[in-house]
Enzyme design. Structure first.
Site, PDB file in Angstrom:
ATOM      1  N   CYS A  90       7.597 104.943  26.968  1.00 48.98           N
ATOM      2  CA  CYS A  90       6.415 105.298  26.178  1.00 48.98           C
ATOM      3  C   CYS A  90       5.437 106.103  27.054  1.00 48.98           C
ATOM      4  O   CYS A  90       5.787 107.176  27.519  1.00 48.98           O
ATOM      5  CB  CYS A  90       5.788 104.055  25.556  1.00 48.98           C
ATOM      6  SG  CYS A  90       4.618 104.453  24.213  1.00 48.98           S
ATOM      7  N   HIS A 198      10.596 102.534  22.313  1.00 45.34           N
ATOM      8  CA  HIS A 198      10.560 101.250  23.010  1.00 45.34           C
ATOM      9  C   HIS A 198      11.939 100.600  22.935  1.00 45.34           C
ATOM     10  O   HIS A 198      12.286 100.023  21.901  1.00 45.34           O
ATOM     11  CB  HIS A 198       9.509 100.327  22.381  1.00 45.34           C
ATOM     12  CG  HIS A 198       8.106 100.718  22.688  1.00 45.34           C
ATOM     13  ND1 HIS A 198       7.430 100.222  23.782  1.00 45.34           N
ATOM     14  CD2 HIS A 198       7.252 101.561  22.063  1.00 45.34           C
ATOM     15  CE1 HIS A 198       6.220 100.738  23.816  1.00 45.34           C
ATOM     16  NE2 HIS A 198       6.079 101.569  22.785  1.00 45.34           N
ATOM     17  N   GLU A 200      12.975  97.871  24.178  1.00 48.55           N
ATOM     18  CA  GLU A 200      12.872  96.414  24.003  1.00 48.55           C
ATOM     19  C   GLU A 200      12.606  96.025  22.551  1.00 48.55           C
ATOM     20  O   GLU A 200      12.769  94.857  22.181  1.00 48.55           O
ATOM     21  CB  GLU A 200      11.780  95.843  24.915  1.00 48.55           C
ATOM     22  CG  GLU A 200      10.349  96.098  24.477  1.00 48.55           C
ATOM     23  CD  GLU A 200       9.796  97.476  24.809  1.00 48.55           C
ATOM     24  OE1 GLU A 200       8.592  97.685  24.621  1.00 48.55           O
ATOM     25  OE2 GLU A 200      10.589  98.350  25.258  1.00 48.55           O
TER      26      GLU A 200
END
Length: 218
Positions: A90, A198, A200
């Site tokens: 990011c 992202h 995750e």
């Protein structure tokens, strides 16, 4: 012997969720890793792999790194001089650029030439920030890159951003995404890589990408 991976803590980013995702990936893949979240430059210098997260404004994130004595020097040593695998997520990816124009002009690392500027889609119906799931479009370089092994064009990833990296040269681009305009989704140059999405939060696609990073030998 376990490899060491440091998630840099400079006051920005989903540190724990990134760390948990990395630990899950390493365990599932049978990879031996010691994963640490730390703001200690000495630990960064010793790490085998480095992950730089980032959430918020470009300038604030850069200021957070600069506020830690010796941190920028440690980052440059492991990424530029020692050429160890380095991943920005990011705003962590955006910081790789030459400069950012969010709330003024701020200096980036200058590793991936380009400018981080506001997303300005042609259609007024498209909301900013660009938030949610979107399909990845892999470039020719991305299709061949080990970081995208097992990931196909059209696979979805999760995005949250109002600014994007406008690359000076498209050669560094591994993937794009469309939100009223083409946006850089992933970059790489040598041992340094970054993703706007992202991992995750990107479920199967994100976990595969993180596994690829753990196994990456640039």
């Amino acid at each position: 012997m376990a490899q060491t991976l440091v998630v840099i803590d400079y006051g920005s980013g989903n540190l724990r969720s990134v760390s948990r995702a990395l630990q899950r990936v390493a365990l599932d893949a049978g990879l031996s890793f010691q994963i640490t979240v730390t703001g200690d430059p000495a630990a960064v210098r010793k790490a085998d792999r480095i992950l730089l997260p980032g959430v918020g404004a470009f300038g604030d994130c850069r200021a957070g790194i600069d506020a830690i004595p010796d941190m920028m020097a440690a980052i440059e040593q492991v990424a530029l001089h020692d050429a160890r695998p380095f991943l920005g997520i990011c705003v962590g990816m955006q910081l790789l650029a030459s400069r950012g124009l969010e709330h003024g002009e701020h200096q980036g690392f200058g590793w991936i030439p380009g400018t981080v500027e506001a997303i300005r889609p042609q259609s007024p119906d498209l909301k900013i920030p660009h938030m949610g799931w979107n399909a990845l479009e892999l470039t020719e370089a991305g299709e061949a890159h080990p970081l995208f092994a097992g990931i196909a064009a059209g696979d979805h990833a999760y995005f949250v951003h109002s600014y994007h990296l406008a690359l000076q040269s498209p050669e560094a681009c591994l993937a794009r995404v469309h939100h009223g305009m083409a946006l850089t989704a992933a970059v790489a140059r040598g041992n340094v890589a970054g993703v706007q999405f992202h991992p995750e939060k990107s479920q199967t696609t994100g976990l595969r990408f993180l596994r690829n990073f753990l196994e990456w030998q640039p």
